[in-house]
Motif scaffolding. Structure first.
Motif, PDB file in Angstrom:
ATOM      1  N   ASN A 244      -4.522  -1.092  -3.775  1.00 50.72           N
ATOM      2  CA  ASN A 244      -5.162   0.008  -3.065  1.00 50.72           C
ATOM      3  C   ASN A 244      -5.927   0.861  -4.073  1.00 50.72           C
ATOM      4  OD1 ASN A 244      -5.860   2.061  -1.326  1.00 50.72           O
ATOM      5  ND2 ASN A 244      -3.824   3.012  -1.339  1.00 50.72           N
ATOM      6  N   ASN A 248      -5.051   4.335  -6.155  1.00 51.08           N
ATOM      7  CA  ASN A 248      -4.299   4.086  -7.387  1.00 51.08           C
ATOM      8  C   ASN A 248      -5.137   3.760  -8.616  1.00 51.08           C
ATOM      9  OD1 ASN A 248      -1.786   4.560  -6.138  1.00 51.08           O
ATOM     10  ND2 ASN A 248      -1.946   2.568  -5.152  1.00 51.08           N
ATOM     11  N   VAL A 269      -7.870  -8.284   0.607  1.00 53.72           N
ATOM     12  CA  VAL A 269      -6.741  -8.939   1.256  1.00 53.72           C
ATOM     13  C   VAL A 269      -5.597  -7.932   1.269  1.00 53.72           C
ATOM     14  CG1 VAL A 269      -5.219 -10.941   1.209  1.00 53.72           C
ATOM     15  CG2 VAL A 269      -7.499 -11.102   0.174  1.00 53.72           C
ATOM     16  N   ASN A 270      -5.247  -7.440   2.438  1.00 51.47           N
ATOM     17  CA  ASN A 270      -4.272  -6.354   2.493  1.00 51.47           C
ATOM     18  C   ASN A 270      -3.754  -6.196   3.926  1.00 51.47           C
ATOM     19  OD1 ASN A 270      -3.054  -3.623   2.272  1.00 51.47           O
ATOM     20  ND2 ASN A 270      -4.185  -3.531   0.340  1.00 51.47           N
ATOM     21  N   GLU A 274      -7.084  -0.341   3.866  1.00 46.05           N
ATOM     22  CA  GLU A 274      -7.142   0.808   2.955  1.00 46.05           C
ATOM     23  C   GLU A 274      -8.585   1.312   2.814  1.00 46.05           C
ATOM     24  OE1 GLU A 274      -4.321   1.902   2.384  1.00 46.05           O
ATOM     25  OE2 GLU A 274      -2.961   0.580   1.255  1.00 46.05           O
ATOM     26  N   LEU A 305       2.647  -9.382   5.074  1.00 47.30           N
ATOM     27  CA  LEU A 305       3.331  -9.212   3.791  1.00 47.30           C
ATOM     28  C   LEU A 305       3.826 -10.570   3.294  1.00 47.30           C
ATOM     29  CD1 LEU A 305       5.422  -6.005   4.571  1.00 47.30           C
ATOM     30  CD2 LEU A 305       3.522  -6.172   2.964  1.00 47.30           C
ATOM     31  N   GLY A 306       3.590 -10.818   2.012  1.00 54.10           N
ATOM     32  CA  GLY A 306       4.065 -12.057   1.398  1.00 54.10           C
ATOM     33  C   GLY A 306       3.238 -13.275   1.747  1.00 54.10           C
ATOM     34  N   ASP A 308       0.196 -14.095   0.697  1.00 53.91           N
ATOM     35  CA  ASP A 308      -0.867 -14.452  -0.267  1.00 53.91           C
ATOM     36  C   ASP A 308      -0.694 -15.831  -0.891  1.00 53.91           C
ATOM     37  OD1 ASP A 308      -2.230 -11.490  -0.848  1.00 53.91           O
ATOM     38  OD2 ASP A 308      -0.134 -11.450  -0.251  1.00 53.91           O
ATOM     39  N   MET A 382       0.437  -4.435  -6.966  1.00 53.90           N
ATOM     40  CA  MET A 382       1.834  -4.470  -6.506  1.00 53.90           C
ATOM     41  C   MET A 382       2.070  -5.240  -5.205  1.00 53.90           C
ATOM     42  SD  MET A 382       3.376  -3.078  -8.940  1.00 53.90           S
ATOM     43  CE  MET A 382       2.057  -3.698  -9.987  1.00 53.90           C
ATOM     44  N   GLN A 387       6.910  -9.196  -4.819  1.00 55.98           N
ATOM     45  CA  GLN A 387       7.304 -10.122  -3.752  1.00 55.98           C
ATOM     46  C   GLN A 387       8.302 -11.128  -4.310  1.00 55.98           C
ATOM     47  OE1 GLN A 387       6.544  -9.949  -0.687  1.00 55.98           O
ATOM     48  NE2 GLN A 387       4.712  -8.661  -0.569  1.00 55.98           N
ATOM     49  N   GLN A 662       7.154  -2.728   3.530  1.00 57.76           N
ATOM     50  CA  GLN A 662       6.718  -2.542   2.141  1.00 57.76           C
ATOM     51  C   GLN A 662       6.859  -1.065   1.797  1.00 57.76           C
ATOM     52  OE1 GLN A 662       2.690  -2.077   0.952  1.00 57.76           O
ATOM     53  NE2 GLN A 662       1.837  -2.328   3.010  1.00 57.76           N
ATOM     54  N   ARG A 665       2.559   3.668  -2.311  1.00 52.31           N
ATOM     55  CA  ARG A 665       2.205   5.003  -2.780  1.00 52.31           C
ATOM     56  C   ARG A 665       1.287   5.722  -1.808  1.00 52.31           C
ATOM     57  NH1 ARG A 665       3.288   1.483  -6.439  1.00 52.31           N
ATOM     58  NH2 ARG A 665       4.048   2.122  -8.484  1.00 52.31           N
ATOM     59  N   GLN A 669       0.634  11.324  -5.018  1.00 48.89           N
ATOM     60  CA  GLN A 669       1.796  11.152  -5.881  1.00 48.89           C
ATOM     61  C   GLN A 669       1.365  10.328  -7.079  1.00 48.89           C
ATOM     62  OE1 GLN A 669       3.700   8.235  -2.852  1.00 48.89           O
ATOM     63  NE2 GLN A 669       4.741   7.644  -4.740  1.00 48.89           N
ATOM     64  N   ASN A 671       3.659   7.718  -8.849  1.00 46.28           N
ATOM     65  CA  ASN A 671       4.993   7.119  -8.818  1.00 46.28           C
ATOM     66  C   ASN A 671       5.994   8.122  -8.277  1.00 46.28           C
ATOM     67  OD1 ASN A 671       3.809   4.831  -9.780  1.00 46.28           O
ATOM     68  ND2 ASN A 671       4.345   5.183 -11.898  1.00 46.28           N
ATOM     69  N   LYS A 764       8.128  -4.894  -1.752  1.00 47.63           N
ATOM     70  CA  LYS A 764       7.159  -5.085  -0.670  1.00 47.63           C
ATOM     71  C   LYS A 764       7.615  -6.143   0.332  1.00 47.63           C
ATOM     72  CE  LYS A 764       3.670  -2.634  -2.747  1.00 47.63           C
ATOM     73  NZ  LYS A 764       4.413  -1.646  -3.544  1.00 47.63           N
TER      74      LYS A 764
HETATM   75  N1  LIG Z   1      -2.674   8.090  -7.788  1.00 54.51           N
HETATM   76  C1  LIG Z   1      -1.834   7.170  -8.246  1.00 54.51           C
HETATM   77  N2  LIG Z   1      -2.293   6.210  -9.043  1.00 54.51           N
HETATM   78  C2  LIG Z   1      -1.447   5.261  -9.505  1.00 54.51           C
HETATM   79  C3  LIG Z   1      -0.062   5.299  -9.215  1.00 54.51           C
HETATM   80  C4  LIG Z   1       0.390   6.325  -8.328  1.00 54.51           C
HETATM   81  O1  LIG Z   1       1.572   6.376  -7.957  1.00 54.51           O
HETATM   82  N3  LIG Z   1      -0.515   7.227  -7.883  1.00 54.51           N
HETATM   83  N4  LIG Z   1       0.800   4.381  -9.764  1.00 54.51           N
HETATM   84  C5  LIG Z   1       0.324   3.569 -10.866  1.00 54.51           C
HETATM   85  C6  LIG Z   1       1.149   2.375 -11.007  1.00 54.51           C
HETATM   86  S1  LIG Z   1       2.511   2.435 -12.037  1.00 54.51           S
HETATM   87  C7  LIG Z   1       0.808   1.205 -10.425  1.00 54.51           C
HETATM   88  S2  LIG Z   1       1.746  -0.189 -10.682  1.00 54.51           S
HETATM   89  C8  LIG Z   1      -0.399   1.062  -9.636  1.00 54.51           C
HETATM   90  C9  LIG Z   1      -0.073   0.516  -8.250  1.00 54.51           C
HETATM   91  O2  LIG Z   1      -1.239   0.280  -7.518  1.00 54.51           O
HETATM   92  P1  LIG Z   1      -1.129  -0.501  -6.135  1.00 54.51           P
HETATM   93  O3  LIG Z   1      -0.637  -1.855  -6.336  1.00 54.51           O
HETATM   94  O4  LIG Z   1      -2.428  -0.333  -5.445  1.00 54.51           O
HETATM   95  O5  LIG Z   1       0.035   0.372  -5.440  1.00 54.51           O
HETATM   96  P2  LIG Z   1       0.810   0.402  -4.042  1.00 54.51           P
HETATM   97  O6  LIG Z   1       0.697   1.731  -3.426  1.00 54.51           O
HETATM   98  O7  LIG Z   1       2.178  -0.079  -4.311  1.00 54.51           O
HETATM   99  O8  LIG Z   1      -0.036  -0.502  -3.112  1.00 54.51           O
HETATM  100  C10 LIG Z   1       0.069  -1.800  -2.914  1.00 54.51           C
HETATM  101  C11 LIG Z   1      -1.059  -2.274  -1.989  1.00 54.51           C
HETATM  102  O9  LIG Z   1      -0.772  -3.614  -1.700  1.00 54.51           O
HETATM  103  C12 LIG Z   1      -0.763  -3.811  -0.303  1.00 54.51           C
HETATM  104  N5  LIG Z   1       0.231  -4.861  -0.028  1.00 54.51           N
HETATM  105  C13 LIG Z   1       1.563  -4.726   0.122  1.00 54.51           C
HETATM  106  N6  LIG Z   1       2.131  -5.921   0.320  1.00 54.51           N
HETATM  107  C14 LIG Z   1       1.149  -6.852   0.311  1.00 54.51           C
HETATM  108  C15 LIG Z   1       1.116  -8.278   0.450  1.00 54.51           C
HETATM  109  O10 LIG Z   1       2.113  -8.937   0.660  1.00 54.51           O
HETATM  110  N7  LIG Z   1      -0.105  -8.869   0.322  1.00 54.51           N
HETATM  111  C16 LIG Z   1      -1.239  -8.166   0.107  1.00 54.51           C
HETATM  112  N8  LIG Z   1      -2.371  -8.842  -0.037  1.00 54.51           N
HETATM  113  N9  LIG Z   1      -1.237  -6.828   0.022  1.00 54.51           N
HETATM  114  C17 LIG Z   1      -0.059  -6.172   0.095  1.00 54.51           C
HETATM  115  C18 LIG Z   1      -0.413  -2.473   0.282  1.00 54.51           C
HETATM  116  O11 LIG Z   1      -0.823  -2.367   1.631  1.00 54.51           O
HETATM  117  C19 LIG Z   1      -1.134  -1.536  -0.660  1.00 54.51           C
HETATM  118  O12 LIG Z   1      -2.474  -1.391  -0.305  1.00 54.51           O
HETATM  119  O13 LIG Z   1      -1.066   2.302  -9.462  1.00 54.51           O
HETATM  120  C20 LIG Z   1      -1.109   3.136 -10.607  1.00 54.51           C
HETATM  121  N10 LIG Z   1      -1.955   4.252 -10.264  1.00 54.51           N
END
Ligand SMILES: Nc1nc2c(c(=O)[nH]1)N[C@H]1C(S)=C(S)[C@@H](COP(=O)(O)OP(=O)(O)OC[C@H]3O[C@@H](n4cnc5c(=O)[nH]c(N)nc54)[C@H](O)[C@@H]3O)O[C@H]1N2
Ligand SMILES: Nc1nc2c(c(=O)[nH]1)N[C@H]1C(S)=C(S)[C@@H](COP(=O)(O)OP(=O)(O)OC[C@H]3O[C@@H](n4cnc5c(=O)[nH]c(N)nc54)[C@H](O)[C@@H]3O)O[C@H]1N2
Ligand code: SF4
Ligand SMILES: [Mo]
Length: 805
Positions: A244, A248, A269-270, A274, A305-306, A308, A382, A387, A662, A665, A669, A671, A764
């Motif tokens: 996302n 993030n 792919v989500n 988003e 979910l899962g 991919d 993530m 997964q 799932q 974030r 926030q 984390n 997730k």
């Molecule tokens: N503002 C902000 N920025 C951050 C963070 C924060 O908390 N806030 N955290 C930081 C950290 S440590 C990390 S690791 C990154 C995380 O960045 P992201 O990985 O973008 O974080 P998540 O919010 O966990 O979002 C996971 C995305 O994957 C999608 N998703 C969930 N399950 C599946 C699935 O099975 N298949 C597919 N294709 N999609 C799926 C969700 O709908 C969501 O859009 O961001 C970093 N940046």
């Protein structure tokens, strides 16, 4: 919401309305945003800055953010453009929020700790804890004590030495690292652990991109991504799975915009549509500011979910079927193709469609785009790594990349997008529970001691060891282990079993209020601040998601005179514990503590790819670490070639009456640090105890929209976990799936629910059902006050009836 109200809301931040410390009691549900960033993002950035830092400090701090002579953003790990291509405001809303949180004028000083007993702080929400501001002095909670008391640095290190020296085995200590630590701090931290005699070096990576590191090391010989920022700009196709970026990794949207403007296409792919994947209103252009932005995703696959693993295998099968394979690349650089070809010829399309929830035509269209692209970039985060079958999924993504020779050529490659700003650097510096033999040997040559060979504990195994009373000292270099880990109730209990907890921290968090027999908080400087030691002004170095390493120098006045830089704290602690170090060794802790250049010299001698480190990081923009597949199509795997893997498709389906949940974030926030209670792009505001469910699933499960429920997760051993009082909102997620926020829902993730081969918690893919509020019958579940358990007690969630567009 009527447009004029929306405009008022948008302009609200300009009035400088400070974000209240009071936990809101109402959740408003607005329209989902159609585009990410824009004027609203600028307004929110400025508002948060002004509320926490005041106007002058806001301007002074933000103008140095991500500039070559300034400090590196402590938000995510997305890279900066070359110094000559940086704009005056090279940051995003979330970078500005992260800076505001660190450079805040609020203080959690000894007076604060004297006023509030730890037992009282333990009832506060994560948001309330974080909003108390910067910790200013080393604080100790004595055995049997009720309040934290200030101590001197000397006293603090004396206590650490006393406890660590009393351990029966070095493996009774666990040293955790969060991905914000600089390379210098990480290097001395792992040196401390190994000189002490343990490889117990869990880090946040274990819960994050560990699956990526495992899969890529096996398939391409190095656990890191193979692209540069220019590759994303130049790609003909970018596929973004499980990420996302609008929230993030917001500046990734500028890179995607560049790609689209150059004719590139984007596939998202989500399970969730988003906002940041759909449209970007670039706040650095007039068009973007007025909401006339750039459309991003050409194709959106609302995957289950899962799903991919099945999707990428189907894409590979279609490329093979159509002969859209770079046979020359496959022959020269890969192994396993013939087996793979046979494997995908038998593809079970029914299984693919069930696993993905997609239609075959949608997958075919993406295969068309792939076949028509001569350079494709594959991004993931993530949604893919957390997964059960994450490692296989990433191998499957790699397969698709390898089939078309998309590694080691401009405009193409693998792009796992890292989370914490220096999580990749920490691993490069040796923060790893598995110590590679060559790294151990370099440590021996440089410092004269033999590091332990045994594998240490990662995060999940550290918790198991805590459970079995095998850990007595738990040290955290940043982070918030208590809130970031799965199975919150269990973790909150076992984390208190230690003799001594030590947290090097900037701000108060859950881990501080779950102390063992004794607990120390060691307050450190943040990236924005001047780090002046006996040897003068110190700089730090970091590595981004694309292996670029560079300097970061803070210029703000420190939040208090007692604060010290992380490398200083770690070196002085190690010196107190180890004295001259193990037999025969010579570790110059005292010199390194005052002069970080000295640490960089050691890094240059020990860490692969870092020769002449101190010299190279002084260049504007720093340097890029070597990456053999990217640089020269060299694959240092067991076979000496890139591995094309044949893996079975796995299905993630919940039993009847259940959904797969799932935890993710919000837009407000970082984390476990909760900035506020809004998730603007998703249209949810004022609360976080929300579960997003597809309207048809709401009907099918007999749920009532906007009602409160207990969410119950079920695990294979028959155990159940409950998150109390979550409001079900109708949301266009994939059928059979639900989404709720991390860390509030970590209570639902079983500790044993981990990814194969990487041991990453499956955040997730949790099977849940919904029960009427309070049906669990627990005494502490009080439906009247709607107080819930989990890590955020006291945060209420009343969602207004809503109309999602
Ligand atoms: N503002 C902000 N920025 C951050 C963070 C924060 O908390 N806030 N955290 C930081 C950290 S440590 C990390 S690791 C990154 C995380 O960045 P992201 O990985 O973008 O974080 P998540 O919010 O966990 O979002 C996971 C995305 O994957 C999608 N998703 C969930 N399950 C599946 C699935 O099975 N298949 C597919 N294709 N999609 C799926 C969700 O709908 C969501 O859009 O961001 C970093 N940046
Ligand atoms: N259910 C669920 N659980 C998850 C995830 C998920 O998606 N779902 N995501 C996982 C992921 S990807 C990650 S990376 C982990 C994150 O796990 P962690 O890295 O442990 O957690 P953070 O919330 O990033 O840590 C925040 C704390 O770090 C401290 N801090 C902030 N800045 C500094 C600094 O400059 N120096 C020092 N020393 N301390 C500082 C502050 O005290 C703050 O409270 O959580 C994981 N847990
Ligand atoms: S994209 Fe990430 S690193 Fe860049 S400014 Fe935003 S939060 Fe900071
Ligand atoms: Mo992460």
């Amino acid at each position: 919401m009527p447009e004029n109200t929306r405009l008022t809301r948008m302009l609200e931040p300009w009035r400088g309305a400070p974000e209240s410390d009071v936990v809101p009691t109402d959740v408003d549900v607005h329209h989902r945003r159609k585009g990410a960033a824009g004027l609203e993002a600028v307004a929110v950035s400025m508002n948060r800055g002004i509320a926490q830092m005041g106007p002058a400090r806001t301007l002074n701090t933000l103008r140095r953010l991500n500039q070559a002579d300034g400090f590196d953003c402590m938000g995510c790990a997305w890279p900066d453009p070359d110094p000559e291509h940086r704009s005056f405001a090279e940051f995003c809303e979330n970078g500005a929020k992260a800076v505001a949180e660190e450079a805040t004028k609020r203080r959690a000083d000894p007076g604060f700790f004297a006023r509030h007993a730890v037992s009282e702080l333990a009832t506060w929400s994560d948001f309330q804890l974080g909003q108390q501001g910067r910790i200013t002095e080393p604080m100790l909670l004595r055995e049997g004590g009720t309040h934290y008391e200030p101590v001197t640095w000397g006293e603090a290190f004396g206590i650490v030495a006393e406890e660590m020296q009393a351990l029966a085995s070095p493996d009774e200590a666990v040293l955790y690292t969060s991905g914000r630590a600089s390379n210098e701090a990480a290097f001395v931290f792992q040196l401390f652990a190994r000189a002490f005699g343990t490889n117990n070096l869990p880090d946040c990576s274990n819960m994050c991109h560990e699956s990526t590191s495992v899969a890529l090391a096996e398939t391409i010989g190095i656990g890191k991504g193979s692209v540069s920022l220019e590759d994303v700009h130049e790609a003909e196709l970018v596929i973004i799975a499980g990420q996302n970026p609008g929230t993030n990794h917001p500046r990734m949207l500028s890179a995607l915009e560049k790609c689209v403007k150059g004719g590139g296409k984007i596939v998202a792919v989500n399970p969730l549509p988003e906002t940041g994947l759909m449209k970007f209103d670039n706040p650095q252009t007039l068009k973007g500011l007025t909401g006339v932005g750039t459309d991003l995703a050409d194709e959106f696959l609302p995957i289950r979910l899962g799903g991919d693993l099945a999707l990428f295998q189907a894409l590979g099968a279609l490329l093979v079927e159509r002969g859209a394979v770079d046979q020359d690349f496959v022959d020269r650089y890969t192994t396993g193709f013939e087996t793979y070809k046979r494997h995908v010829q038998d593809l079970d399309w029914d299984l693919v469609l069930r696993a993905t929830g997609l239609e075959r035509s949608q997958i075919e269209r993406v295969a068309d785009l792939l076949a028509g692209s001569s350079k494709t970039v594959f991004c993931w985060a993530m949604g893919v790594t957390q997964q059960k079958h994450a490692v296989s999924t990433i191998k499957e993504i790699t397969n698709v990349a390898l089939l078309q020779g998309n590694i080691g050529k401009p405009g193409a490659g693998l792009c796992p997008v890292r989370g914490h700003s220096n999580v990749q650097g920490d691993r490069t510096m040796g923060i790893w529970e598995k110590l590679p033999a060559h790294f151990a040997e370099q440590l021996r040559l440089e410092f004269g001691f033999t590091p332990p060979k045994e594998r240490g504990h990662d995060v999940v195994n550290s918790i198991r060891a805590l459970q079995e009373n095998r850990v007595k000292v738990l040290i955290g270099l940043g982070g918030n282990l208590a809130a970031a880990t799965p199975d919150s109730e269990l973790v909150h209990e076992v984390i208190r079993s230690v003799s001594l907890g030590v947290q090097v921290s900037t701000k108060l968090n859950r881990t501080h209020v779950l102390p063992g027999r004794r607990m120390l908080i060691l307050p450190c400087l943040g990236r924005t601040e001047k780090d002046i030691t006996a040897e003068g002004w110190q700089g730090l170095t970091v590595e981004d998601s694309m292996s670029q390493v560079h300097l970061s120098v803070g210029r703000n006045q420190p939040a208090g005179p007692m604060l010290r830089g992380e490398p200083w704290i770690v070196c002085r602690m190690a010196e107190a514990v180890l004295g001259d170090g193990p037999e025969g060794s010579s570790i110059d802790w005292a010199v390194m503590a005052e002069d970080y250049t000295r640490i960089r010299h050691h890094i240059g001698h020990v860490v692969p790819g870092c020769d002449a480190y101190d010299e190279k990081v002084q260049r504007p923009g720093g340097f890029t670490l070597p990456h053999p597949p990217r640089d020269s199509r060299v694959f240092e795997t067991a076979s000496g070639k890139a591995e094309i893997s044949s893996v079975p498709i796995e299905l993630l389906e919940a039993p009847e009456g259940h959904l797969v949940l799932q935890t993710l974030r919000s837009h407000d926030q970082f984390n476990t640090t909760i900035y506020g209670h809004d998730d603007r792009y998703r249209g949810l505001a004022g609360g976080r105890n929300v579960v997003m469910v597809h309207p048809d699933d709401i009907t099918a499960l007999g749920l009532r929209e906007n009602e409160l429920y207990d969410v119950v997760s079920e695990w294979v051993d028959g155990s159940e976990r409950v998150a109390h009082g979550f409001r079900v909102v109708s949301y266009p997620t994939a059928r059979g799936c639900a989404a709720a926020y991390y860390p509030e829902c970590n209570v639902l993730v079983p500790l044993d629910h981990v990814a194969d081969a990487s041991n990453c918690p499956v955040s997730k893919g949790v099977v849940v059902r919904f029960e009427p509020l309070g049906s669990c019958g627990r005494i502490d579940c009080d439906p009247e006050s709607r107080v819930r358990s989990g890590s955020d007690q006291g945060n209420r969630s009343d969602v207004e009836p809503h109309h999602l567009s």
